[in-house]
Design a protein around this motif. Structure first.
Motif, PDB file in Angstrom:
ATOM      1  N   LEU A  24      41.550  67.087  34.848  1.00 41.22           N
ATOM      2  CA  LEU A  24      41.672  66.002  35.294  1.00 41.22           C
ATOM      3  C   LEU A  24      42.844  65.430  35.070  1.00 41.22           C
ATOM      4  O   LEU A  24      43.646  64.308  35.909  1.00 41.22           O
ATOM      5  CB  LEU A  24      40.821  64.823  34.094  1.00 41.22           C
ATOM      6  CG  LEU A  24      39.379  65.220  34.429  1.00 41.22           C
ATOM      7  CD1 LEU A  24      38.851  64.063  33.302  1.00 41.22           C
ATOM      8  CD2 LEU A  24      39.005  64.818  35.844  1.00 41.22           C
ATOM      9  N   LEU A  25      43.857  65.738  34.182  1.00 41.77           N
ATOM     10  CA  LEU A  25      45.330  65.134  34.418  1.00 41.77           C
ATOM     11  C   LEU A  25      45.751  65.420  35.161  1.00 41.77           C
ATOM     12  O   LEU A  25      46.814  64.806  36.144  1.00 41.77           O
ATOM     13  CB  LEU A  25      45.897  65.291  32.889  1.00 41.77           C
ATOM     14  CG  LEU A  25      47.336  65.219  32.934  1.00 41.77           C
ATOM     15  CD1 LEU A  25      48.032  63.488  32.975  1.00 41.77           C
ATOM     16  CD2 LEU A  25      48.378  65.507  31.753  1.00 41.77           C
ATOM     17  N   SER A  26      45.283  66.645  35.855  1.00 39.08           N
ATOM     18  CA  SER A  26      46.609  67.666  36.922  1.00 39.08           C
ATOM     19  C   SER A  26      45.792  67.233  37.750  1.00 39.08           C
ATOM     20  O   SER A  26      47.029  66.716  39.264  1.00 39.08           O
ATOM     21  CB  SER A  26      46.210  69.056  36.428  1.00 39.08           C
ATOM     22  OG  SER A  26      47.061  69.693  35.457  1.00 39.08           O
ATOM     23  N   VAL A  27      44.550  66.596  38.187  1.00 37.93           N
ATOM     24  CA  VAL A  27      44.199  66.428  39.629  1.00 37.93           C
ATOM     25  C   VAL A  27      44.340  64.791  39.389  1.00 37.93           C
ATOM     26  O   VAL A  27      44.665  64.303  40.878  1.00 37.93           O
ATOM     27  CB  VAL A  27      43.068  66.776  39.357  1.00 37.93           C
ATOM     28  CG1 VAL A  27      42.164  65.355  40.258  1.00 37.93           C
ATOM     29  CG2 VAL A  27      41.891  68.093  39.409  1.00 37.93           C
ATOM     30  N   GLY A  28      44.259  63.934  38.203  1.00 34.53           N
ATOM     31  CA  GLY A  28      45.178  62.598  38.616  1.00 34.53           C
ATOM     32  C   GLY A  28      46.633  62.742  39.539  1.00 34.53           C
ATOM     33  O   GLY A  28      47.693  62.106  40.180  1.00 34.53           O
ATOM     34  N   LEU A  29      47.032  63.531  38.974  1.00 37.32           N
ATOM     35  CA  LEU A  29      49.214  63.894  38.721  1.00 37.32           C
ATOM     36  C   LEU A  29      48.638  64.284  40.694  1.00 37.32           C
ATOM     37  O   LEU A  29      49.751  63.542  41.346  1.00 37.32           O
ATOM     38  CB  LEU A  29      48.966  64.799  38.380  1.00 37.32           C
ATOM     39  CG  LEU A  29      51.055  64.673  37.894  1.00 37.32           C
ATOM     40  CD1 LEU A  29      51.690  63.433  38.413  1.00 37.32           C
ATOM     41  CD2 LEU A  29      51.593  65.667  38.010  1.00 37.32           C
ATOM     42  N   ALA A  30      48.315  65.315  40.790  1.00 39.06           N
ATOM     43  CA  ALA A  30      47.796  65.614  42.021  1.00 39.06           C
ATOM     44  C   ALA A  30      47.632  64.361  43.157  1.00 39.06           C
ATOM     45  O   ALA A  30      48.150  64.912  44.808  1.00 39.06           O
ATOM     46  CB  ALA A  30      47.332  66.767  42.474  1.00 39.06           C
ATOM     47  N   VAL A  31      46.635  63.716  43.224  1.00 37.42           N
ATOM     48  CA  VAL A  31      46.054  62.554  43.847  1.00 37.42           C
ATOM     49  C   VAL A  31      47.701  61.501  44.015  1.00 37.42           C
ATOM     50  O   VAL A  31      47.126  61.736  45.070  1.00 37.42           O
ATOM     51  CB  VAL A  31      44.727  62.116  43.108  1.00 37.42           C
ATOM     52  CG1 VAL A  31      44.218  60.800  44.466  1.00 37.42           C
ATOM     53  CG2 VAL A  31      43.877  62.950  43.400  1.00 37.42           C
ATOM     54  N   CYS A  32      47.829  61.002  42.858  1.00 30.06           N
ATOM     55  CA  CYS A  32      48.566  60.293  43.108  1.00 30.06           C
ATOM     56  C   CYS A  32      50.165  61.260  43.618  1.00 30.06           C
ATOM     57  O   CYS A  32      51.183  59.798  44.495  1.00 30.06           O
ATOM     58  CB  CYS A  32      49.285  59.608  41.963  1.00 30.06           C
ATOM     59  SG  CYS A  32      47.968  59.096  40.512  1.00 30.06           S
ATOM     60  N   MET A  33      50.396  62.465  43.493  1.00 31.91           N
ATOM     61  CA  MET A  33      51.263  62.640  44.350  1.00 31.91           C
ATOM     62  C   MET A  33      51.218  62.412  46.339  1.00 31.91           C
ATOM     63  O   MET A  33      52.047  62.234  46.854  1.00 31.91           O
ATOM     64  CB  MET A  33      51.926  64.083  43.951  1.00 31.91           C
ATOM     65  CG  MET A  33      52.630  64.096  42.611  1.00 31.91           C
ATOM     66  SD  MET A  33      52.921  65.592  42.037  1.00 31.91           S
ATOM     67  CE  MET A  33      53.293  66.731  43.135  1.00 31.91           C
ATOM     68  N   GLY A  34      50.544  63.274  46.595  1.00 31.41           N
ATOM     69  CA  GLY A  34      49.259  62.764  47.318  1.00 31.41           C
ATOM     70  C   GLY A  34      49.891  61.518  48.133  1.00 31.41           C
ATOM     71  O   GLY A  34      49.811  60.976  49.291  1.00 31.41           O
ATOM     72  N   ILE A  35      49.047  60.904  47.447  1.00 27.76           N
ATOM     73  CA  ILE A  35      48.672  59.259  47.803  1.00 27.76           C
ATOM     74  C   ILE A  35      50.568  58.506  48.500  1.00 27.76           C
ATOM     75  O   ILE A  35      51.204  58.156  49.274  1.00 27.76           O
ATOM     76  CB  ILE A  35      48.212  58.263  47.282  1.00 27.76           C
ATOM     77  CG1 ILE A  35      46.976  58.781  46.789  1.00 27.76           C
ATOM     78  CG2 ILE A  35      48.964  56.499  47.084  1.00 27.76           C
ATOM     79  CD1 ILE A  35      46.121  57.383  45.946  1.00 27.76           C
ATOM     80  N   MET A  36      51.973  58.704  47.147  1.00 24.82           N
ATOM     81  CA  MET A  36      52.796  58.608  47.301  1.00 24.82           C
ATOM     82  C   MET A  36      53.764  59.425  48.277  1.00 24.82           C
ATOM     83  O   MET A  36      54.456  58.936  49.021  1.00 24.82           O
ATOM     84  CB  MET A  36      53.779  58.863  46.055  1.00 24.82           C
ATOM     85  CG  MET A  36      53.728  57.859  44.784  1.00 24.82           C
ATOM     86  SD  MET A  36      54.520  57.706  43.890  1.00 24.82           S
ATOM     87  CE  MET A  36      53.594  58.409  42.130  1.00 24.82           C
ATOM     88  N   PHE A  37      52.896  60.615  48.419  1.00 22.45           N
ATOM     89  CA  PHE A  37      53.715  60.931  49.950  1.00 22.45           C
ATOM     90  C   PHE A  37      53.463  60.736  51.527  1.00 22.45           C
ATOM     91  O   PHE A  37      54.312  61.110  51.561  1.00 22.45           O
ATOM     92  CB  PHE A  37      53.116  62.334  50.016  1.00 22.45           C
ATOM     93  CG  PHE A  37      54.543  63.565  48.852  1.00 22.45           C
ATOM     94  CD1 PHE A  37      55.761  63.121  48.924  1.00 22.45           C
ATOM     95  CD2 PHE A  37      54.207  64.620  47.668  1.00 22.45           C
ATOM     96  CE1 PHE A  37      56.757  63.524  48.109  1.00 22.45           C
ATOM     97  CE2 PHE A  37      54.559  64.703  47.400  1.00 22.45           C
ATOM     98  CZ  PHE A  37      56.231  64.597  47.168  1.00 22.45           C
ATOM     99  N   GLN A  38      51.952  60.033  50.833  1.00 20.14           N
ATOM    100  CA  GLN A  38      51.534  59.639  52.523  1.00 20.14           C
ATOM    101  C   GLN A  38      52.766  58.086  53.147  1.00 20.14           C
ATOM    102  O   GLN A  38      52.917  58.042  53.706  1.00 20.14           O
ATOM    103  CB  GLN A  38      50.574  59.186  52.486  1.00 20.14           C
ATOM    104  CG  GLN A  38      49.113  60.740  52.274  1.00 20.14           C
ATOM    105  CD  GLN A  38      47.592  60.818  52.793  1.00 20.14           C
ATOM    106  OE1 GLN A  38      47.240  59.419  52.085  1.00 20.14           O
ATOM    107  NE2 GLN A  38      46.865  61.384  52.318  1.00 20.14           N
ATOM    108  N   GLU A  39      52.438  57.301  51.849  1.00 23.12           N
ATOM    109  CA  GLU A  39      53.049  56.669  52.134  1.00 23.12           C
ATOM    110  C   GLU A  39      54.666  56.916  52.350  1.00 23.12           C
ATOM    111  O   GLU A  39      55.058  55.709  53.206  1.00 23.12           O
ATOM    112  CB  GLU A  39      52.876  55.771  51.198  1.00 23.12           C
ATOM    113  CG  GLU A  39      52.128  55.389  50.392  1.00 23.12           C
ATOM    114  CD  GLU A  39      51.660  54.155  49.031  1.00 23.12           C
ATOM    115  OE1 GLU A  39      52.367  53.853  48.343  1.00 23.12           O
ATOM    116  OE2 GLU A  39      51.007  53.855  48.648  1.00 23.12           O
ATOM    117  N   MET A  40      55.102  57.412  51.840  1.00 21.46           N
ATOM    118  CA  MET A  40      56.915  58.123  51.595  1.00 21.46           C
ATOM    119  C   MET A  40      57.181  58.865  52.505  1.00 21.46           C
ATOM    120  O   MET A  40      58.026  58.843  53.180  1.00 21.46           O
ATOM    121  CB  MET A  40      57.789  57.979  50.654  1.00 21.46           C
ATOM    122  CG  MET A  40      57.395  56.875  49.655  1.00 21.46           C
ATOM    123  SD  MET A  40      58.121  55.766  50.194  1.00 21.46           S
ATOM    124  CE  MET A  40      59.516  55.707  49.945  1.00 21.46           C
TER     125      MET A  40
END
Length: 104
Positions: A32-48
């Protein structure tokens, strides 16, 4: 088998079941921690997200030289820390299992 041996065997079986449940709980929380981190990274990459072509046209050699490079560094550090923690937990679980085999 006498009653003491039967009781001891049942206790060992119960301990084994509880250890398996505990290990599964830890592994599930790490997933769950890994998936959460991957989702957060994806959101940040989409924004930036910036295309590399304008960076080259504007004489920038790298996308990291543009504004917002601090976010990429934070993501990289967070991914490294998560990987290091995951590795340490896996090594700890492996050592725990090998110690258990040595005792039996």
């Amino acid at each position: 088998m006498n009653p003491k041996e039967i009781r001891r065997e049942k206790i060992h079986q119960r301990i084994h079941i509880l250890r398996i449940r505990y290990d599964r709980c830890i592994i599930f929380s790490l997933i769950l921690l890994s998936v959460g981190l991957a989702v957060c990274m994806g959101i940040m990459f989409q924004e930036m997200h910036l295309s590399g072509v304008p960076a080259v046209v504007d004489s920038y050699g790298s996308v990291l030289l543009r504004d917002g490079a601090d976010l990429y560094v934070i993501i990289a550090v967070a991914a490294f820390v998560a990987g290091a923690i995951f590795t340490m937990v896996c090594i700890w679980l492996q050592n725990k299992k090998s110690d258990k085999k040595k005792k039996v």
